[in-house]
Scaffold this active site. Structure first.
Site, PDB file in Angstrom:
ATOM      1  N   ALA A 170       0.842  -1.199   0.000  1.00  0.00           N
ATOM      2  CA  ALA A 170       0.000   0.000   0.000  1.00  0.00           C
ATOM      3  C   ALA A 170       0.877   1.249   0.000  1.00  0.00           C
ATOM      4  CB  ALA A 170      -0.934  -0.005   1.201  1.00  0.00           C
ATOM      5  N   ASP A 171       1.921   1.246   0.817  1.00  0.00           N
ATOM      6  CA  ASP A 171       2.875   2.360   0.823  1.00  0.00           C
ATOM      7  C   ASP A 171       3.574   2.483  -0.527  1.00  0.00           C
ATOM      8  OD1 ASP A 171       2.717   3.438   3.475  1.00  0.00           O
ATOM      9  OD2 ASP A 171       3.724   1.656   4.210  1.00  0.00           O
ATOM     10  N   ILE A 172       3.987   1.351  -1.080  1.00  0.00           N
ATOM     11  CA  ILE A 172       4.713   1.374  -2.352  1.00  0.00           C
ATOM     12  C   ILE A 172       3.814   1.889  -3.469  1.00  0.00           C
ATOM     13  CG2 ILE A 172       5.826  -0.079  -4.094  1.00  0.00           C
ATOM     14  CD1 ILE A 172       6.698  -1.913  -1.726  1.00  0.00           C
ATOM     15  N   GLY A 175       3.446   5.569  -3.047  1.00  0.00           N
ATOM     16  CA  GLY A 175       4.695   6.215  -3.421  1.00  0.00           C
ATOM     17  C   GLY A 175       4.903   6.282  -4.920  1.00  0.00           C
TER      18      GLY A 175
END
Length: 396
Positions: A170-172, A175
């Site tokens: 989810a962060d990737i 980003g």
């Protein structure tokens, strides 16, 4: 490979989503000034000590940046931050709690009036649009929670138990969309001279990545089942054990490959016309029976022999590599994809950014906390005594 050379990014970031986006901007040559809390810094610095005392997440997402420590709640530090943005920044990136940047005077509404060409990228769990905030705007959002909210966890894992991804997807995802949107905004600014606000939501980013299972479950249809490391809707496609205890990952995509697989890999040519298996949807429905046949055929040979037959039949296959295997992967080695970057603990190996350009990307050091504070303050015109006083006041 430094097309962003001359672009300055000021970032109020922590954890993964924003640091991953800005590290990629740094890879492309942008100057990235990372604002960190004095004494503690980005809390990802403390996640672990796996890289010679440094945190694995931090080493991954923070090379080629400058670290400036500011207590942004201090009036003096707040002035420094504002000067830095107004005098130096082309882009501001932040993934603080929703509303926090605005309270610090770093919201787009205020900054755009002072510097219309500024690009501001806000990254949050659920989005932070001033007109359409949504009921989840202020809900805490960590990677695993977004994997769950987006439906990813529901289609990942075994039939008995759902599972998260092994990395912070989810962060990737957030980003990556922040990175690509910022690049587009820089191009647009070159055409119009105007900046803009970019609102990145982790939920929306990962939901986009989940579009295949969403459409598979269109209008109330059953979603893809959880099938471990096997493909949910194509079969055979996944891991299979060999007779020597090894595991081979293989995948079929069409009926031509199915016939070749039966003839050259399983060495059971009659199976190709077995009415239970003559189309992918039939093989998916009969995956238990077909798996048993495949496992029995592989039980008499080694994993290396399975791979040899798969290569002969031109069937896609892969090794189930460990992290240790990947460090020594022959393809990455042969293509020269590893280099080194400096760090507070000395040189460290680093993977070159995906993509191939005529010139090398920027691959500078992972910064120590506050390493560039004095130099940046001097660049803004602060004298040595001014800088010393700021340190004494613990504003920096």
């Amino acid at each position: 490979m430094q097309p962003l050379k001359g672009i300055t990014v000021v970032t109020l970031e922590h954890a993964i989503a924003a640091p991953f986006a800005t590290r990629q901007l740094a890879d492309m040559g942008a100057r990235v000034i990372k604002i960190e809390r004095p004494g503690a810094g980005d809390f990802a610095r403390g996640y672990d000590q796996r890289v010679r005392g440094l945190a694995s997440h931090f080493v991954w997402t923070n090379r080629s940046k400058e670290s400036l420590t500011l207590d942004v709640k201090s009036p003096e530090a707040a002035k420094i931050l504002e000067r830095l943005v107004l005098e130096k920044a082309d882009v501001v990136v932040q993934n603080l709690a929703p509303g926090a940047a605005a309270r610090l005077g770093m919201g787009y509404e205020r900054l755009s009036k002072l510097k219309p060409e500024l690009i501001v990228c806000d990254i949050s769990g659920y989005g932070d649009h001033p007109v359409n905030p949504g009921p989840y705007r202020d809900k805490k959002a960590y990677d695993l929670l977004i994997q769950s909210e987006s439906g990813f966890v529901s289609v990942t894992g075994t039939p008995e138990e759902p599972s998260k991804a092994g990395t912070s997807i989810a962060d990737i995802a957030a980003g990556m969309y922040a990175y690509s949107n910022i690049l587009a905004a820089v191009i647009q600014r070159g055409q119009t001279g105007k900046g803009q606000r970019i609102d990145i939501s982790m939920l929306e980013a990962l939901t986009e990545w989940n579009s295949y299972p969403l459409y598979y479950a269109f209008e109330g249809a059953e979603p893809p089942p959880r099938t471990g490391a096997s493909h949910a809707t194509i079969y055979p496609y996944g891991p299979f054990p060999a007779g020597d205890g090894g595991t081979v990952m293989l995948g079929l995509q069409n009926e031509r490959e199915w016939v070749s697989f039966c003839e050259k890999v399983l060495q059971l040519p009659a199976l190709a016309t077995d009415p239970r298996f003559t189309a992918n949807f039939k093989r998916v429905a009969e995956r238990v029976a077909l798996r048993q046949i495949i496992v029995e055929a592989f039980a008499t040979i080694t994993a290396a022999q399975v791979v040899e037959r798969l290569e002969l039949a031109q069937i896609a296959n892969a090794q189930v590599n460990t992290m240790r295997d990947v460090w020594a992967h022959p393809q990455l080695q042969a293509r020269g994809r590893w280099t080194t970057v400096d760090s507070p603990q000395g040189p460290l190996p680093a993977l070159l950014p995906p993509g191939s350009w005529d010139s090398e990307p920027r691959m500078d050091a992972v910064p120590a906390l506050g390493q560039h504070t004095d130099a940046i303050l001097a660049e803004l015109g602060y004298s040595g005594s001014d800088i010393e006083a700021l340190h004494t006041a613990q504003a920096v």
